[in-house]
Design a protein around this motif. Structure first.
Motif, PDB file in Angstrom:
ATOM      1  N   PHE A  12       0.833  -1.206   0.000  1.00 58.82           N
ATOM      2  CA  PHE A  12       0.000   0.000   0.000  1.00 58.82           C
ATOM      3  C   PHE A  12       0.870   1.260   0.000  1.00 58.82           C
ATOM      4  O   PHE A  12       0.669   2.171  -0.803  1.00 58.82           O
ATOM      5  CB  PHE A  12      -0.912  -0.018   1.236  1.00 58.82           C
ATOM      6  N   VAL A  13       1.856   1.303   0.897  1.00 67.31           N
ATOM      7  CA  VAL A  13       2.733   2.477   1.016  1.00 67.31           C
ATOM      8  C   VAL A  13       3.607   2.626  -0.230  1.00 67.31           C
ATOM      9  O   VAL A  13       3.772   3.723  -0.766  1.00 67.31           O
ATOM     10  CB  VAL A  13       3.625   2.380   2.287  1.00 67.31           C
ATOM     11  N   ASN A  14       4.138   1.510  -0.707  1.00 69.29           N
ATOM     12  CA  ASN A  14       5.059   1.553  -1.847  1.00 69.29           C
ATOM     13  C   ASN A  14       4.371   1.999  -3.128  1.00 69.29           C
ATOM     14  O   ASN A  14       5.010   2.515  -4.038  1.00 69.29           O
ATOM     15  CB  ASN A  14       5.731   0.190  -2.037  1.00 69.29           C
ATOM     16  N   LYS A  15       3.044   1.820  -3.204  1.00 72.51           N
ATOM     17  CA  LYS A  15       2.299   2.325  -4.370  1.00 72.51           C
ATOM     18  C   LYS A  15       2.387   3.845  -4.431  1.00 72.51           C
ATOM     19  O   LYS A  15       2.391   4.442  -5.497  1.00 72.51           O
ATOM     20  CB  LYS A  15       0.827   1.901  -4.287  1.00 72.51           C
ATOM     21  N   HIS A  16       2.469   4.485  -3.260  1.00 76.54           N
ATOM     22  CA  HIS A  16       2.549   5.945  -3.191  1.00 76.54           C
ATOM     23  C   HIS A  16       3.984   6.452  -3.342  1.00 76.54           C
ATOM     24  O   HIS A  16       4.226   7.481  -3.964  1.00 76.54           O
ATOM     25  CB  HIS A  16       1.979   6.455  -1.857  1.00 76.54           C
ATOM     26  N   LEU A  17       4.935   5.727  -2.743  1.00 72.83           N
ATOM     27  CA  LEU A  17       6.313   6.209  -2.700  1.00 72.83           C
ATOM     28  C   LEU A  17       7.185   5.640  -3.816  1.00 72.83           C
ATOM     29  O   LEU A  17       8.038   6.325  -4.361  1.00 72.83           O
ATOM     30  CB  LEU A  17       6.967   5.845  -1.357  1.00 72.83           C
ATOM     31  N   ASP A  18       6.984   4.361  -4.100  1.00 70.80           N
ATOM     32  CA  ASP A  18       7.790   3.639  -5.090  1.00 70.80           C
ATOM     33  C   ASP A  18       9.288   3.669  -4.753  1.00 70.80           C
ATOM     34  O   ASP A  18      10.141   3.740  -5.628  1.00 70.80           O
ATOM     35  CB  ASP A  18       7.539   4.198  -6.504  1.00 70.80           C
ATOM     36  N   ILE A  19       9.585   3.686  -3.438  1.00 67.39           N
ATOM     37  CA  ILE A  19      10.974   3.609  -2.966  1.00 67.39           C
ATOM     38  C   ILE A  19      10.977   2.562  -1.852  1.00 67.39           C
ATOM     39  O   ILE A  19      10.438   2.800  -0.764  1.00 67.39           O
ATOM     40  CB  ILE A  19      11.487   4.963  -2.413  1.00 67.39           C
ATOM     41  N   GLN A  47       7.482   0.411   9.326  1.00 63.39           N
ATOM     42  CA  GLN A  47       8.013   0.289  10.694  1.00 63.39           C
ATOM     43  C   GLN A  47       7.452   1.398  11.584  1.00 63.39           C
ATOM     44  O   GLN A  47       7.073   1.158  12.735  1.00 63.39           O
ATOM     45  CB  GLN A  47       9.540   0.354  10.692  1.00 63.39           C
ATOM     46  N   ASP A  48       7.412   2.616  11.033  1.00 65.22           N
ATOM     47  CA  ASP A  48       6.877   3.752  11.798  1.00 65.22           C
ATOM     48  C   ASP A  48       5.399   3.561  12.134  1.00 65.22           C
ATOM     49  O   ASP A  48       4.946   3.947  13.215  1.00 65.22           O
ATOM     50  CB  ASP A  48       7.047   5.058  11.010  1.00 65.22           C
ATOM     51  N   VAL A  49       4.648   2.973  11.186  1.00 68.82           N
ATOM     52  CA  VAL A  49       3.220   2.724  11.421  1.00 68.82           C
ATOM     53  C   VAL A  49       3.053   1.800  12.619  1.00 68.82           C
ATOM     54  O   VAL A  49       2.261   2.063  13.523  1.00 68.82           O
ATOM     55  CB  VAL A  49       2.543   2.105  10.173  1.00 68.82           C
ATOM     56  N   ASN A  56       1.235   8.896   7.814  1.00 67.77           N
ATOM     57  CA  ASN A  56       2.690   8.807   7.726  1.00 67.77           C
ATOM     58  C   ASN A  56       3.193   9.109   6.320  1.00 67.77           C
ATOM     59  O   ASN A  56       4.255   9.705   6.149  1.00 67.77           O
ATOM     60  CB  ASN A  56       3.169   7.425   8.176  1.00 67.77           C
ATOM     61  N   ILE A  57       2.421   8.708   5.305  1.00 66.63           N
ATOM     62  CA  ILE A  57       2.801   9.013   3.916  1.00 66.63           C
ATOM     63  C   ILE A  57       2.755  10.526   3.708  1.00 66.63           C
ATOM     64  O   ILE A  57       3.681  11.120   3.149  1.00 66.63           O
ATOM     65  CB  ILE A  57       1.866   8.289   2.917  1.00 66.63           C
ATOM     66  N   ARG A  58       1.667  11.161   4.195  1.00 66.86           N
ATOM     67  CA  ARG A  58       1.565  12.630   4.081  1.00 66.86           C
ATOM     68  C   ARG A  58       2.721  13.311   4.811  1.00 66.86           C
ATOM     69  O   ARG A  58       3.358  14.226   4.289  1.00 66.86           O
ATOM     70  CB  ARG A  58       0.235  13.116   4.668  1.00 66.86           C
ATOM     71  N   ASN A  59       2.982  12.849   6.031  1.00 66.37           N
ATOM     72  CA  ASN A  59       4.080  13.422   6.820  1.00 66.37           C
ATOM     73  C   ASN A  59       5.425  13.222   6.144  1.00 66.37           C
ATOM     74  O   ASN A  59       6.289  14.096   6.204  1.00 66.37           O
ATOM     75  CB  ASN A  59       4.131  12.799   8.221  1.00 66.37           C
ATOM     76  N   TYR A  60       5.589  12.086   5.503  1.00 71.81           N
ATOM     77  CA  TYR A  60       6.844  11.787   4.805  1.00 71.81           C
ATOM     78  C   TYR A  60       7.105  12.858   3.749  1.00 71.81           C
ATOM     79  O   TYR A  60       8.200  13.410   3.672  1.00 71.81           O
ATOM     80  CB  TYR A  60       6.778  10.404   4.150  1.00 71.81           C
ATOM     81  N   PHE A  61       6.099  13.140   2.921  1.00 69.28           N
ATOM     82  CA  PHE A  61       6.291  14.117   1.851  1.00 69.28           C
ATOM     83  C   PHE A  61       6.509  15.522   2.405  1.00 69.28           C
ATOM     84  O   PHE A  61       7.333  16.277   1.909  1.00 69.28           O
ATOM     85  CB  PHE A  61       5.120  14.094   0.860  1.00 69.28           C
ATOM     86  N   THR A  62       5.785  15.854   3.483  1.00 70.01           N
ATOM     87  CA  THR A  62       5.963  17.167   4.108  1.00 70.01           C
ATOM     88  C   THR A  62       7.342  17.289   4.727  1.00 70.01           C
ATOM     89  O   THR A  62       8.072  18.243   4.469  1.00 70.01           O
ATOM     90  CB  THR A  62       4.900  17.385   5.203  1.00 70.01           C
TER      91      THR A  62
END
Length: 196
Positions: A38-45, A54-56, A84-90
């Protein structure tokens, strides 16, 4: 999901809410792979996605008593992941800008009127030094210095002793200082980049 599996999951969530570490581990095994996709679909890293997962789960453990309804556990977990995905980008934007400002301030104070490529080179130098740390030491160092966790929290999260955490952080700092010095990176700038 079958009714038996649903009932088993509800029981695991109830146990998690009262601090059962084995229930936490079973839920981690059940959901970490799904969350990663799910997360990697957004980040692709891959590495960043693994870190967010891990943070989740770290956040889940810290706020286990806040799970209001075991039935809504999956939604709760994915909500943490989205935040966490939103926070990552911010944070990524903010951190990179903040590090650039520190580097610029250093160059200006020392009357080294370098262009922007020099700042970027310096930031890359710092990030490369961190990447050279052994994997476990790097993880502990980043949990401490970038995520702001204290020694007890890191020890609990990684299931290792507090003395191991202290030793790993000390070793990481000693290595980074030594390598930064070899590379001509000022100790003042080093401290600013790692400790602010």
């Amino acid at each position: 999901m079958k009714k038996i599996e649903i009932n088993k999951e509800l029981e695991l969530v109830r146990k998690l809410r009262v601090g059962d570490a084995s229930a936490f581990e079973l839920l981690f095994e059940q959901y970490s792979g799904k969350l990663f996709h799910f997360v990697n679909k957004h980040l692709d890293i891959k590495e960043e996605s693994e870190e967010i997962v891990q943070d989740v789960f770290l956040s889940l453990w810290r706020h286990k008593k806040d799970i209001k309804s075991p039935e809504a556990f999956k939604s709760y977990l994915y909500k943490i992941a989205l935040n966490n995905i939103r926070n990552y980008f911010t944070k990524k934007q903010v951190k990179e800008r903040h590090k650039q400002l520190i580097a610029q301030e250093y160059f200006i104070k020392n009357e080294l009127f370098a262009d922007e490529s020099d700042y970027e080179s310096l930031i890359k130098q710092v990030d490369l030094l961190i990447q050279r740390l052994p994997a476990k030491r790097r993880e502990i160092f980043l949990l401490s210095r970038k995520e702001g966790l204290d020694i007890a929290e890191i020890a609990n999260y990684l299931k290792i002793s507090e003395s191991t955490v202290k030793n790993q952080i000390s070793s990481a700092i000693a290595f980074l200082k030594q390598e930064a010095k070899k590379g001509g990176l000022s100790s003042t700038l080093f401290l600013a980049l790692f400790y602010r």
